[in-house]
Design a protein around this motif. Structure first.
Motif, PDB file in Angstrom:
ATOM      1  N   TYR A 121       0.810  -1.228   0.000  1.00 58.63           N
ATOM      2  CA  TYR A 121       0.000   0.000   0.000  1.00 58.63           C
ATOM      3  C   TYR A 121       0.842   1.276   0.000  1.00 58.63           C
ATOM      4  CZ  TYR A 121      -4.146  -2.854   1.244  1.00 58.63           C
ATOM      5  OH  TYR A 121      -5.167  -3.769   1.267  1.00 58.63           O
ATOM      6  N   PRO A 122       1.888   1.337  -0.799  1.00 54.84           N
ATOM      7  CA  PRO A 122       2.659   2.594  -0.832  1.00 54.84           C
ATOM      8  C   PRO A 122       1.831   3.702  -1.469  1.00 54.84           C
ATOM      9  CG  PRO A 122       3.328   1.165  -2.637  1.00 54.84           C
ATOM     10  CD  PRO A 122       2.369   0.362  -1.797  1.00 54.84           C
ATOM     11  N   ASN A 123       1.974   4.930  -0.969  1.00 53.30           N
ATOM     12  CA  ASN A 123       1.265   6.055  -1.593  1.00 53.30           C
ATOM     13  C   ASN A 123       2.215   6.966  -2.367  1.00 53.30           C
ATOM     14  OD1 ASN A 123       2.537   7.333   0.522  1.00 53.30           O
ATOM     15  ND2 ASN A 123       0.699   8.312   1.340  1.00 53.30           N
ATOM     16  N   HIS A 124       3.469   6.533  -2.506  1.00 49.17           N
ATOM     17  CA  HIS A 124       4.428   7.165  -3.410  1.00 49.17           C
ATOM     18  C   HIS A 124       5.546   6.158  -3.680  1.00 49.17           C
ATOM     19  CE1 HIS A 124       7.427   7.855  -0.214  1.00 49.17           C
ATOM     20  NE2 HIS A 124       6.414   8.246   0.554  1.00 49.17           N
TER      21      HIS A 124
ATOM     22  N   ASP B 224      11.853 -11.911   1.677  1.00 47.51           N
ATOM     23  CA  ASP B 224      12.730 -11.844   2.851  1.00 47.51           C
ATOM     24  C   ASP B 224      12.247 -10.788   3.840  1.00 47.51           C
ATOM     25  OD1 ASP B 224      14.902 -13.718   1.942  1.00 47.51           O
ATOM     26  OD2 ASP B 224      14.980 -12.264   0.298  1.00 47.51           O
ATOM     27  N   ALA B 225      11.588  -9.757   3.321  1.00 46.89           N
ATOM     28  CA  ALA B 225      11.099  -8.688   4.202  1.00 46.89           C
ATOM     29  C   ALA B 225       9.941  -7.969   3.536  1.00 46.89           C
ATOM     30  CB  ALA B 225      12.212  -7.698   4.528  1.00 46.89           C
ATOM     31  N   VAL B 226       9.054  -7.426   4.353  1.00 47.73           N
ATOM     32  CA  VAL B 226       7.963  -6.584   3.857  1.00 47.73           C
ATOM     33  C   VAL B 226       7.976  -5.264   4.617  1.00 47.73           C
ATOM     34  CG1 VAL B 226       6.523  -8.514   3.139  1.00 47.73           C
ATOM     35  CG2 VAL B 226       6.263  -7.591   5.443  1.00 47.73           C
ATOM     36  N   PHE B 227       7.593  -4.215   3.919  1.00 48.76           N
ATOM     37  CA  PHE B 227       7.500  -2.884   4.504  1.00 48.76           C
ATOM     38  C   PHE B 227       6.037  -2.476   4.572  1.00 48.76           C
ATOM     39  CE2 PHE B 227      11.858  -1.800   2.483  1.00 48.76           C
ATOM     40  CZ  PHE B 227      12.519  -2.454   3.513  1.00 48.76           C
ATOM     41  N   LEU B 228       5.595  -2.100   5.761  1.00 48.83           N
ATOM     42  CA  LEU B 228       4.269  -1.521   5.961  1.00 48.83           C
ATOM     43  C   LEU B 228       4.478  -0.108   6.505  1.00 48.83           C
ATOM     44  CD1 LEU B 228       2.338  -4.515   7.634  1.00 48.83           C
ATOM     45  CD2 LEU B 228       2.581  -3.983   5.204  1.00 48.83           C
ATOM     46  N   PHE B 229       4.924   0.776   5.630  1.00 48.98           N
ATOM     47  CA  PHE B 229       5.227   2.142   6.030  1.00 48.98           C
ATOM     48  C   PHE B 229       3.936   2.962   6.060  1.00 48.98           C
ATOM     49  CE2 PHE B 229       9.713   1.473   4.183  1.00 48.98           C
ATOM     50  CZ  PHE B 229      10.172   0.980   5.403  1.00 48.98           C
ATOM     51  N   GLU B 230       3.360   3.083   7.253  1.00 47.90           N
ATOM     52  CA  GLU B 230       2.057   3.724   7.502  1.00 47.90           C
ATOM     53  C   GLU B 230       0.938   3.058   6.701  1.00 47.90           C
ATOM     54  OE1 GLU B 230       1.990   7.982   7.836  1.00 47.90           O
ATOM     55  OE2 GLU B 230       4.047   8.063   8.557  1.00 47.90           O
ATOM     56  N   ALA B 231       1.176   1.836   6.260  1.00 45.78           N
ATOM     57  CA  ALA B 231       0.171   1.095   5.492  1.00 45.78           C
ATOM     58  C   ALA B 231      -0.986   0.641   6.377  1.00 45.78           C
ATOM     59  CB  ALA B 231       0.814  -0.105   4.803  1.00 45.78           C
ATOM     60  N   LEU B 232      -0.699   0.266   7.611  1.00 50.59           N
ATOM     61  CA  LEU B 232      -1.783  -0.114   8.521  1.00 50.59           C
ATOM     62  C   LEU B 232      -2.688   1.080   8.800  1.00 50.59           C
ATOM     63  CD1 LEU B 232       0.177  -2.319  11.094  1.00 50.59           C
ATOM     64  CD2 LEU B 232      -1.403  -3.117   9.327  1.00 50.59           C
ATOM     65  N   ASP B 233      -2.106   2.271   8.827  1.00 41.89           N
ATOM     66  CA  ASP B 233      -2.886   3.481   9.072  1.00 41.89           C
ATOM     67  C   ASP B 233      -3.919   3.704   7.973  1.00 41.89           C
ATOM     68  OD1 ASP B 233      -0.771   3.559  10.847  1.00 41.89           O
ATOM     69  OD2 ASP B 233      -0.391   5.701  10.622  1.00 41.89           O
ATOM     70  N   ARG B 234      -3.533   3.418   6.723  1.00 44.59           N
ATOM     71  CA  ARG B 234      -4.416   3.713   5.590  1.00 44.59           C
ATOM     72  C   ARG B 234      -5.174   2.492   5.088  1.00 44.59           C
ATOM     73  NH1 ARG B 234       0.921   3.951   2.846  1.00 44.59           N
ATOM     74  NH2 ARG B 234       1.079   6.060   3.696  1.00 44.59           N
ATOM     75  N   SER B 235      -5.087   1.378   5.805  1.00 42.23           N
ATOM     76  CA  SER B 235      -5.744   0.147   5.377  1.00 42.23           C
ATOM     77  C   SER B 235      -7.198   0.105   5.831  1.00 42.23           C
ATOM     78  CB  SER B 235      -5.000  -1.061   5.952  1.00 42.23           C
ATOM     79  OG  SER B 235      -5.739  -2.245   5.767  1.00 42.23           O
TER      80      SER B 235
ATOM     81  N   GLU C   2      -0.008  -3.528  -4.456  1.00 45.17           N
ATOM     82  CA  GLU C   2      -1.259  -2.769  -4.373  1.00 45.17           C
ATOM     83  C   GLU C   2      -0.985  -1.282  -4.114  1.00 45.17           C
ATOM     84  OE1 GLU C   2      -4.784  -4.888  -2.679  1.00 45.17           O
ATOM     85  OE2 GLU C   2      -3.241  -6.073  -1.660  1.00 45.17           O
ATOM     86  N   PRO C   3      -0.222  -0.652  -5.009  1.00 40.61           N
ATOM     87  CA  PRO C   3       0.132   0.761  -4.794  1.00 40.61           C
ATOM     88  C   PRO C   3      -1.097   1.661  -4.797  1.00 40.61           C
ATOM     89  CG  PRO C   3       0.706   0.072  -7.022  1.00 40.61           C
ATOM     90  CD  PRO C   3       0.325  -1.173  -6.275  1.00 40.61           C
ATOM     91  N   LEU C   4      -1.064   2.663  -3.939  1.00 36.58           N
ATOM     92  CA  LEU C   4      -2.145   3.636  -3.832  1.00 36.58           C
ATOM     93  C   LEU C   4      -1.704   4.955  -4.463  1.00 36.58           C
ATOM     94  CD1 LEU C   4      -3.378   2.869  -0.194  1.00 36.58           C
ATOM     95  CD2 LEU C   4      -4.369   2.087  -2.345  1.00 36.58           C
ATOM     96  N   PHE C   5      -1.298   4.878  -5.715  1.00 31.39           N
ATOM     97  CA  PHE C   5      -0.980   6.067  -6.493  1.00 31.39           C
ATOM     98  C   PHE C   5      -1.043   5.692  -7.967  1.00 31.39           C
ATOM     99  CE2 PHE C   5       3.175   4.069  -5.672  1.00 31.39           C
ATOM    100  CZ  PHE C   5       3.741   4.028  -6.938  1.00 31.39           C
TER     101      PHE C   5
END
Length: 333
Positions: A141-144, A191-202, A164-167
């Protein structure tokens, strides 16, 4: 479990210039009125526990935030589904403005003060727990596209996917091909996942964390950044805090709510849970004069004029995980 103490000279005006932020908020209010009609929104309950009881609510930009009674999570209800949210991000004039006007003017600072330090933070843990040369990463869910663009500077060999990009990819100032953009990824492939403020916007944090977990290999790492309703700024300013920006901030979980969310999956070890933010005190100081029953903080932050007090209090918030910005590292068992 680790917790970090971070000092930074980053100031809000460097990443959110007032004249650009005001324009963004104006456009966002119009987008919400236009794109979030009543029939497109769904009533929900606490996004972690499902608890129906609330202890309060308030309105921001014609959208309602509720306080869950037990965990103290703050969440939008009614809210858009993930499909409606994706359409919003695609059609939003505010998000287009953010990507084409606000982002270019703040990109250098964001890269130096936020993006590269967070990628270096992730690299430190990945290097500790993996000996692989080529690393497979996915950002949900990246927004940029900023993190994807900088990943090659931090990791020697990396496959970086935007899930699932949000842009709108056509607005990107870097080439994004079908190999980079994904609607889903194979199970146990990362190997790794990034949820950079993704939980906030989910729309559904449990579902998102479950998907991210499923895509990780055993021993894989999940990196989370988020805002917390239990943080000093939110606890003191409440609805006057500027962090409440729908629909980007759909869920503001508490410290207890975040722990409950992680525990509900049952297969993560928490390696770090820190609140290393640096904006709690500046944001509170900015709004102090409009608050009642805050004479103590007006005294220590305004009257004393002592930078050591602010610095030591910021350290206290970070040491005790009482800040509004959180970062976590989870390891899949």
């Amino acid at each position: 479990m680790e917790r970090a103490i971070v000092h930074s000279d980053l100031t809000k005006d460097k990443i959110q210039p007032e004249f650009l932020l005001e324009k963004y908020i104006e456009l966002l209010k119009l987008d919400i009125q236009k794109l979030f009609t009543e029939e497109l929104l769904e009533k929900v309950f606490c996004p972690v526990s499902g608890e129906e009881m609330v202890s309060g609510s308030f309105i921001k930009m014609d959208m309602q935030y509720n306080f869950s009674r037990t965990l103290g999570n703050i969440y939008l209800s009614p809210r858009p589904s993930i499909n409606i949210l994706k359409q919003f991000y695609k059609d939003s004039e505010a998000r287009k403005f953010w990507l084409t006007d606000l982002w270019p003017k703040t990109q250098a600072t964001r890269k130096d003060k936020i993006i590269l330090p967070q990628l270096q933070w992730a690299k430190g843990f990945i290097s500790q727990y993996s000996q692989k040369k080529e690393i497979f990463l996915a950002e949900y869910y990246p927004n940029h596209w900023g993190y994807s663009n900088c990943a090659q500077e931090v990791f020697q060999e990396v496959k970086y996917f935007l899930v699932e990009p949000l842009f709108d990819p056509e607005l990107s100032d870097i080439p994004l091909d079908d190999l980079c953009l994904k609607e889903n990824v194979a199970k146990a492939s990362l190997d790794a996942v990034f949820l950079f403020e993704a939980l906030d916007r989910s729309s559904d944090p449990i579902e998102l964390l479950t998907k991210a977990s499923a895509s990780l290999k055993p021993g894989g790492l999940c990196f989370i950044t988020s805002l917390l309703s239990s943080g000093f700024e939110v606890q003191l300013l409440g609805e006057k805090s500027e962090i409440f920006v729908p629909p980007e901030r759909m869920n503001i979980l508490s410290f207890e709510g975040m722990n409950e969310l992680i525990a509900s999956l049952g297969h993560f070890e928490v390696l770090e849970f820190s609140t290393p933010g640096v904006f709690d005190i500046p944001n509170v100081v900015e709004s102090l004069n409009g608050l009642d029953n805050s004479s103590f903080f007006k005294y220590i932050f305004n009257k004393r004029q002592d930078s050591d007090i602010k610095n030591s209090f910021q350290d206290y918030l970070q040491m005790n995980r009482l800040g509004t910005f959180a970062r976590l590292v989870l390891r899949k068992k």
